[in-house]
Write an enzyme that holds these catalytic residues in place. Structure first.
Site, short mmCIF file in Angstrom:
data_model
loop_
_atom_site.label_atom_id
_atom_site.label_comp_id
_atom_site.label_asym_id
_atom_site.label_seq_id
_atom_site.Cartn_x
_atom_site.Cartn_y
_atom_site.Cartn_z
N ASP A 1 1.12 -1.13 0.28
CA ASP A 1 0.08 -0.19 -0.31
C ASP A 1 0.38 1.68 0.11
OD1 ASP A 1 -2.57 0.94 0.39
OD2 ASP A 1 -1.72 1.88 2.51
N GLU B 1 1.92 -0.68 -4.95
CA GLU B 1 0.30 -0.02 -5.14
C GLU B 1 1.85 1.45 -5.50
OE1 GLU B 1 -3.72 2.62 -3.49
OE2 GLU B 1 -1.65 1.84 -2.36
#
Length: 523
Positions: A211, A270
């Protein structure tokens, strides 16, 4: 289980499986409810593994299920080595991983390294002051009495990126105030996350989705941006809190950990970067294996624009020897049926887009429910809205793409945490299961063909001449995909075996907003 025995229980022999894998994103809270409390959980996911295996995907990616106060639905982690009781237990996680491997499915889990929850033990210690505070980014304020934030940075969720604590200092949070940013210049932060990765790798996971992989390192001195409105996860502006060169040292260290385990464990970034070339840095041979292709996701339904982004994506990925990835939707963006126009037109385009991405070289991510043709839910009652981004900014919010999966015509959920629209009854798995014209069956056939056709294992792509508003591409020595992005039908003179079409072809006519696959055609 010993490491060798655990590796023997993994899916089929790893041969760079991730380069053309189809990975299914499970937003755990909204996928399947195993205990009837209206919230999806790990036992629910485990119960649906046969469905995912039959669908034909290669791996699943699970969104965070760690203990969390849920200020950002799990992306505010209080304990990286356990399971929140809302989602089950650590034993449930072990059993899910083992059962997934028995179904020939690999498992990726989220790791959230940019920030923790404000309920993490480290942050509680930081609030007391002293050296423990150095694990986070605390600074004195500006102004005569330090009453102004240390700089002009803004939160992704809106408002200042700084919150003041009782002793007068301010801490940085690029997201919600409940998500304080970690200080990756502190050696204990590096050591902690290396141990977290090993913990889950030892439990058998096949990799991590990282993330905010571009966000851990900030520019020295934390300089002002100098303008407002630049706090975006995805954009083209250069900012001092994202995509700093130092993040790559972290990813190299993590790659060494991944490579130390058998079975080709992977890291997926990401990552936002202002250019495709910068994004490719995240997937250099000694860094992560994949990065999400947000440039493609944000491209409108236009033949020339799509071809340009596809070419750019393949070119920049090839510069570092990495595969490109193709993403149409995820838990943070409006579902593509709606982005493509909604209603019947949006569904036609979404079905065609599925055949396009599954025909491209590289890896494909399928967001749960896109195989059902689910649209964005735009009319959720105000009292149901839960997304912290929406609560801070009325013009944004991600609840509409997180509505639970309709497994049956009766929804299959007991009072789900977000209401399932009644009109989704005919979009449910139960309704589409045996319908040869359904979107679910289209995905199943396409995924089966993608595995079976040797041409789709070839990494090359060649564009073919096509009428205006169309895309036509060839893979290997005998596969062709044609996509009609026009609002009118196009007559094609194609001789070959028609393998699959997103809409019925009659006498060689490709309907508007549709796609088809052929084998060994004369184009």
């Amino acid at each position: 289980m010993t490491e060798l025995a655990e590796d023997a229980a993994r899916p089929a022999t790893a041969t760079r499986w991730w380069r053309d894998a189809v990975i299914y994103q499970v937003y755990v809270r909204s996928f399947a409810d195993g205990d009837g409390d209206g919230v999806g959980d790990l036992p629910g996911v485990r119960s649906r593994l046969p469905y995912l295996a039959e669908l034909g995907v290669d791996a699943i990616w699970l969104t965070p299920f760690y203990p969390s106060p849920m200020a950002d639905f799990g992306y505010d982690v209080a304990d990286y080595r356990d399971v929140d009781p809302l989602f089950g237990t650590l034993a449930d996680a072990r059993e899910l991983i083992a059962d997934a491997h028995a179904h020939d499915l690999r498992v990726l889990v989220d790791v959230v390294p940019n920030h923790t929850s404000d309920q993490h033990p480290w942050f509680a210690q930081a609030l007391r002051g002293g050296p423990d505070r150095d694990r986070y980014i605390f600074r004195d304020g500006r102004g005569a009495n330090g009453e102004l934030p240390p700089n002009d940075w803004e939160s992704i969720f809106g408002g200042p990126a700084w919150t003041r604590v009782e002793d007068g200092q301010w801490y940085l949070h690029l997201f919600a105030p409940e998500q304080p940013d970690l200080n990756w210049e502190h050696p204990e932060v590096h050591a902690e996350f290396a141990d977290v990765l090993r913990f889950w790798l030892d439990l058998g996971v096949d990799g991590f989705r990282v993330d905010v992989a571009h966000g851990m390192v900030k520019a020295p001195g934390l300089p002002d941006v100098g303008r407002t409105g630049q706090a975006k996860m995805i954009g083209t502006a250069v900012v001092p809190f994202f995509d700093q060169d130092g993040v790559h040292d972290i990813h190299r260290a993590w790659r060494r950990i991944l490579d130390s385990y058998p079975g080709e464990r992977i890291g997926v970034a990401e990552a936002w970067a202002p250019t495709a070339e910068r994004l490719a840095h995240y997937v250099r041979p000694d860094e992560l294996h994949q990065a999400f292709n947000f440039h493609f996701l944000n491209t409108p339904w236009d033949a020339s624009r799509l071809r340009e982004v596809i070419d750019e994506s393949l070119h920049t990925a090839a510069l570092v020897g990495a595969p490109s990835t193709w993403v149409l939707s995820n838990h943070d963006v409006k579902r593509h049926v709606t982005r493509y126009g909604g209603g019947e037109r949006g569904l036609r385009r979404a079905r065609a887009a599925a055949l396009l991405v599954l025909a491209l070289p590289g890896s494909v991510y399928v967001y749960q429910g896109e195989e059902l043709g689910l649209p964005e839910v735009l009319d959720l009652p105000e009292e149901c809205l839960r997304d912290p981004q929406r609560l801070r900014d009325p013009d944004s919010g991600r609840d509409g793409c997180r509505v639970p999966i309709p497994w049956t015509r009766e929804s299959g959920w007991r009072v789900p945490w977000l209401p399932i629209p009644m009109e989704w009854a005919e979009l449910s798995v139960e309704a589409q299961q045996d319908d040869p014209g359904s979107t679910l069956e289209l995905y199943r056939r396409a995924l089966r063909l993608r595995r079976e056709l040797p041409e789709l294992g070839d990494g090359t792509l060649a564009w073919l001449d096509a009428p205006y508003g169309m895309l036509a591409l060839a893979r290997g020595d005998g596969f062709t995909c044609a996509v009609n992005l026009n609002d009118h039908e196009v007559e094609l003179r194609v001789e070959g075996e028609l393998l699959l079409a997103s809409a019925p072809l009659i006498n060689g006519v490709l309907p508007p907003d549709s796609a088809a696959w052929w084998r060994r055609p004369s184009w």
